[in-house]
Design a protein around this motif. Structure first.
Motif, short mmCIF file in Angstrom:
data_model
loop_
_atom_site.label_atom_id
_atom_site.label_comp_id
_atom_site.label_asym_id
_atom_site.label_seq_id
_atom_site.Cartn_x
_atom_site.Cartn_y
_atom_site.Cartn_z
N ARG A 3 -9.49 -8.04 10.86
CA ARG A 3 -10.92 -8.16 10.53
C ARG A 3 -11.15 -9.33 9.60
NH1 ARG A 3 -10.73 -2.42 10.66
NH2 ARG A 3 -10.15 -2.33 8.47
N TRP A 58 4.27 7.96 8.76
CA TRP A 58 3.29 7.71 7.71
C TRP A 58 3.18 6.22 7.43
CZ3 TRP A 58 3.97 6.22 2.37
CH2 TRP A 58 2.90 6.52 1.54
N HIS A 62 -8.64 14.46 10.26
CA HIS A 62 -9.65 13.41 10.31
C HIS A 62 -10.83 13.87 11.14
CE1 HIS A 62 -7.13 10.53 8.32
NE2 HIS A 62 -6.15 10.85 9.12
N GLU A 92 -11.23 4.08 10.74
CA GLU A 92 -9.99 3.82 10.05
C GLU A 92 -10.28 3.32 8.65
OE1 GLU A 92 -7.47 4.96 12.98
OE2 GLU A 92 -6.90 4.24 11.01
N PRO A 93 -9.71 3.91 7.64
CA PRO A 93 -9.91 3.37 6.28
C PRO A 93 -9.21 2.02 6.16
CG PRO A 93 -8.33 5.18 6.29
CD PRO A 93 -8.88 5.09 7.66
N VAL A 94 -9.73 1.13 5.31
CA VAL A 94 -9.14 -0.20 5.18
C VAL A 94 -7.98 -0.14 4.20
CG1 VAL A 94 -11.25 -1.40 5.73
CG2 VAL A 94 -10.78 -0.84 3.38
N VAL A 95 -7.09 -1.08 4.36
CA VAL A 95 -5.93 -1.12 3.49
C VAL A 95 -6.35 -1.56 2.10
CG1 VAL A 95 -3.81 -2.41 3.10
CG2 VAL A 95 -4.35 -1.54 5.36
N ALA A 96 -5.67 -1.05 1.11
CA ALA A 96 -5.96 -1.43 -0.27
C ALA A 96 -5.79 -2.92 -0.43
CB ALA A 96 -5.03 -0.68 -1.21
N SER A 131 0.83 -1.21 0.00
CA SER A 131 0.00 0.00 0.00
C SER A 131 0.86 1.26 0.00
CB SER A 131 -0.92 0.01 1.23
OG SER A 131 -1.86 -1.01 1.17
N ARG A 149 1.50 4.36 10.29
CA ARG A 149 0.05 4.56 10.29
C ARG A 149 -0.61 3.61 9.29
NH1 ARG A 149 -4.03 8.43 11.53
NH2 ARG A 149 -5.95 7.44 10.84
N ILE A 150 0.00 3.49 8.13
CA ILE A 150 -0.50 2.53 7.13
C ILE A 150 -0.42 1.12 7.68
CG2 ILE A 150 0.00 1.52 4.87
CD1 ILE A 150 0.88 4.35 3.99
N ALA A 175 -7.66 3.89 1.87
CA ALA A 175 -7.16 3.61 3.20
C ALA A 175 -5.80 4.17 3.49
CB ALA A 175 -7.09 2.12 3.46
N LEU A 176 -5.17 4.80 2.53
CA LEU A 176 -3.84 5.28 2.85
C LEU A 176 -3.99 6.66 3.44
CD1 LEU A 176 -2.17 3.86 -0.25
CD2 LEU A 176 -1.96 3.09 2.07
N ALA A 177 -4.64 6.63 4.58
CA ALA A 177 -4.93 7.91 5.22
C ALA A 177 -3.63 8.60 5.50
CB ALA A 177 -5.70 7.66 6.51
N ASP A 178 -3.46 9.73 4.89
CA ASP A 178 -2.28 10.51 5.18
C ASP A 178 -2.41 11.03 6.60
OD1 ASP A 178 -0.52 13.08 3.38
OD2 ASP A 178 -0.35 12.46 5.46
N PRO A 179 -1.52 10.65 7.46
CA PRO A 179 -1.67 11.12 8.84
C PRO A 179 -1.60 12.62 8.96
CG PRO A 179 0.46 10.07 8.53
CD PRO A 179 -0.31 9.85 7.28
#
Lengths: 181, 191
Positions: free
Chosen positions: A90, A76, B146, B120-124, A59, A79-80, B138-142
């Motif tokens: 999940r 960054w 938010h 939280e957005p999910v990962v790609a 990602s 966080r990913i 989901a690659l929420a830029d910190p």
């Protein structure tokens, strides 16, 4: 992170953005331990953490153009990683629920680092105690001490306010001290 | 005399454990530790934690690199039109839009019923990797906002404490709080 380390990361990022596979691999090697450690704190399973680490790098490297440099690359990326680990968690929970519904059997117990095997070393005692903490406290303690992040960056990785990061850290440390005696 | 408070010293312990405090600050912390068994015990724990970070299993770096290579996970080139490594999404935006829509539909169908949805957005996923979106899933830029951020209560020092509201109005340090008060504070911060 030192100034030199930051410059090296910046150079690697520029090369990775340009499609340099060697730079990409260097970024993986430089950050893999941190990424794996954060994933492990969330998932508490080494195999799942490895999967999440892979997802995180996929990602992150696919979205390098979106990294604006307002936080450190490491923050960054972590966080990913946290997002990736929760996503793996999940998916794993859903698979277990489906298996339960289908087989009406008790799933095999996941190895639980907090119970079971006799803990022989101080490191194992600490790992077992950390695993007992609620996720947010566990993450805040690990990020602050093991990833050596300031509270502001802990908050960014965890997805909470800086105040919440501080309180979760102190609460977690207090609980650890009680567990470890 | 311990001129520094325990909460200030404890915030400095991770840096002390890694020998990253400047000499003046370190000296002040050590003076406090000389007279405070509680903070010494915490330093012992912090030092043990600092040296017990788990390491990635052998072979994981190679596995990740191989996976990236297999996905062709190179990023958009910095160069202009003459680059030979354009990402596919720039060649066929219509295909990208279609895949993006498919990824969203797949995500909605796979969403667990009754599961708690987190902000939280999910990962790609693999499919979403190939989709185009102005921002990857989901690659929420910190660095992005938010939404509202809970107030930063801070600890010690020159932190601005909240006004009349809040469980800890009047409390000065986290050490003064009971477990119940700390839980209540967390609920306030995270609400």
């Amino acid at each position: 992170m030192t100034g030199t380390a930051t410059q090296e990361t910046t150079a690697l990022l520029a090369r990775a953005r340009a499609g340099d596979a060697a730079a990409r691999d260097a970024l993986v090697r430089a950050h893999l331990d941190d990424v794996f450690a954060v994933a492990l704190r969330i998932l508490r399973d080494r195999d799942l953490a490895a999967d999440a680490a892979q997802d995180a790098f996929v990602s992150a490297l696919a979205a390098l153009d979106g990294f604006r440099g307002e936080s450190s690359f490491r923050t960054w990326l972590l966080r990913i990683t946290a997002n990736a680990a929760r996503s793996v968690g999940r998916r794993t929970t859903r698979r277990r629920e489906v298996a339960l519904d289908a087989a009406q059997a008790t799933p095999a117990a996941e190895p639980d680092p907090a119970r079971g095997a006799v803990v022989a070393t101080e490191t194992e005692r600490i790992e077992a105690a950390l695993a007992e903490l609620p996720e947010k406290q566990r993450l805040c303690v690990a990020l602050r001490i093991q990833q050596d992040l300031p509270y502001a960056e802990v908050a960014r990785v965890v997805g909470c306010s800086e105040g919440s990061a501080r309180v979760n850290y102190h609460h977690g440390i207090r609980r650890l001290r009680e567990m470890l005696g | 005399m311990n001129e520094q408070r325990c909460d200030t010293v404890r915030d400095a312990l991770p840096a002390l454990a890694r020998d990253r405090l400047d000499s003046a600050r370190a000296a002040g912390v050590r003076r406090h530790l000389a007279g405070c068994a509680d903070c010494r015990a915490e330093l012992e724990l912090v030092s043990a934690l600092a040296t017990s970070q788990p390491h990635a299993p052998d072979g994981l770096a190679e596995r990740v690199s191989a996976g990236l290579a297999a996905r062709g996970a190179t990023t958009s080139p910095a160069a202009g039109p003459s680059s030979t490594t354009r990402p596919w999404r720039r060649r066929a935006p219509w295909l990208a839009v279609g895949l993006a829509a498919a990824a969203v539909i797949a995500l909605v169908l796979a969403w667990p019923r009754g599961a708690e949805r987190t902000p939280e957005p999910v990962v790609a996923t693999a499919a979403a990797d190939r989709a185009t979106s102005p921002e990857p899933l989901a690659l929420a830029d910190p660095d992005e906002g938010h939404g509202p951020v809970a107030p930063d209560f801070g600890v010690g020092g020159a932190a601005d404490w909240p006004g009349a509201n809040g469980v800890v109005g009047g409390s000065v340090t986290l050490d003064d709080l009971s477990y119940e008060q700390m839980e209540a504070l967390l609920k306030e911060l995270e609400s």
